[in-house]
Motif scaffolding. Structure first.
Motif, mmCIF file in Angstrom:
data_model
loop_
_atom_site.group_PDB
_atom_site.id
_atom_site.type_symbol
_atom_site.label_atom_id
_atom_site.label_comp_id
_atom_site.label_asym_id
_atom_site.label_seq_id
_atom_site.Cartn_x
_atom_site.Cartn_y
_atom_site.Cartn_z
ATOM 1 N N VAL A 36 18.265 46.456 18.676
ATOM 2 C CA VAL A 36 18.345 45.326 19.533
ATOM 3 C C VAL A 36 19.942 45.328 20.056
ATOM 4 O O VAL A 36 20.526 45.307 19.165
ATOM 5 N N ASN A 37 19.718 44.990 21.352
ATOM 6 C CA ASN A 37 21.257 44.979 21.977
ATOM 7 C C ASN A 37 21.382 43.200 22.188
ATOM 8 O O ASN A 37 20.399 42.694 22.400
ATOM 9 N N GLU A 39 22.537 41.600 24.890
ATOM 10 C CA GLU A 39 21.955 41.095 26.171
ATOM 11 C C GLU A 39 20.297 40.897 26.260
ATOM 12 O O GLU A 39 19.732 40.348 27.022
ATOM 13 N N GLU A 40 19.738 41.476 25.142
ATOM 14 C CA GLU A 40 18.315 41.355 25.112
ATOM 15 C C GLU A 40 17.827 39.940 23.986
ATOM 16 O O GLU A 40 16.643 39.717 24.271
ATOM 17 N N ASP A 42 17.267 36.230 23.307
ATOM 18 C CA ASP A 42 16.865 34.886 23.770
ATOM 19 C C ASP A 42 17.408 34.080 22.756
ATOM 20 O O ASP A 42 16.353 33.659 21.877
ATOM 21 N N CYS A 48 13.347 38.121 20.696
ATOM 22 C CA CYS A 48 13.865 39.184 21.389
ATOM 23 C C CYS A 48 12.779 40.269 21.552
ATOM 24 O O CYS A 48 11.829 40.160 20.731
ATOM 25 N N ALA A 67 13.737 50.839 27.995
ATOM 26 C CA ALA A 67 13.148 49.973 29.027
ATOM 27 C C ALA A 67 11.998 50.545 29.540
ATOM 28 O O ALA A 67 11.251 49.567 30.348
ATOM 29 N N ARG A 93 27.544 41.831 24.896
ATOM 30 C CA ARG A 93 26.652 42.983 25.329
ATOM 31 C C ARG A 93 26.653 44.075 24.054
ATOM 32 O O ARG A 93 27.912 43.900 23.367
ATOM 33 N N ARG A 112 24.318 53.321 25.266
ATOM 34 C CA ARG A 112 23.687 52.049 24.518
ATOM 35 C C ARG A 112 24.008 51.840 23.330
ATOM 36 O O ARG A 112 23.851 50.650 22.736
#
Length: 205
Positions: A36-37, A39-40, A42, A48, A67, A93, A112
């Motif tokens: 997981v990054n 920016e993903e 919540d 997430c 994605a 990020r 990434r």
């Protein structure tokens, strides 16, 4: 209680505490969470998306990006919610869980997998497994806990507390009911309660 004691130890780094708590509260696979990054995330919704084991690509083509796969949501609770902001320290990020050192000049990583602000690489499964073993081994290297035990313990505890098989499937994202049945262990009180539904209609009079 064993998990709480481990996470409360002062010699355990914040990164490991956040990872272990997140694995336990999400019931997710280790590879899913490590991938997981930031920016993903919540953070407000405590969830997430993750690329699950056997995830299906949205389009058929070689080397599809993350994605381009059908992602699934995992959810965490207060323990993870308290630790994540402290771990991120304002980073917005890149990988959530990163190493403490930059990768060597001969190591090639995708964009990434590297934090664009610090240059630190994503924490690998092997590194995470070694760190957990280091903090839990009692009889030498290799005798400590395994990362998968967080998922197993999480689902077992939910089953012991009365979660239904369907809810366990939704939480774990297993596709077959037989794969979650071993976690479904209703208490004697729960069995007694459901048995009361079979009482005669006038039993409450």
């Amino acid at each position: 209680m064993a998990i709480d004691r481990l996470i409360a130890r002062r010699d355990v780094h914040l990164r490991e505490k956040a990872l272990w708590r997140m694995l336990y509260e999400t019931s997710a696979r280790s590879e899913e969470i490590l991938d997981v990054n930031i920016e993903e995330l919540d953070l407000a919704g405590r969830r997430c998306p993750v690329k699950a084991k056997g995830a299906q690509p949205k389009v058929r083509r070689r080397r599809a990006s993350r994605a381009e796969y059908v992602l699934e949501a995992v959810f965490w609770d207060a323990g993870t919610a308290r630790l994540l902001p402290r771990l991120l320290k304002g980073r917005t990020r890149g990988p959530v869980f990163v190493t403490h050192r930059r990768p060597g000049p001969g190591k090639v990583l995708s964009a990434r997998d590297v934090c664009p602000d610090t240059g630190l690489a994503r924490l690998s499964y092997g590194q995470a497994r070694a760190l957990l073993d280091q903090h839990t081994a009692l009889a030498g290297p290799g005798t400590g806990w395994d990362l998968h035990e967080y998922r197993h313990s999480s689902l077992t505890h939910l089953g012991e507390r009365g979660a239904s098989e369907l809810m366990l499937m939704a939480k774990s994202r297993h596709k077959k009911v037989e794969n979650v049945r071993r976690y479904f262990k209703p208490s004697a009180e729960a069995i007694a309660e459901v048995t009361s539904l079979l009482a005669p209609g006038d039993s409450g009079r």
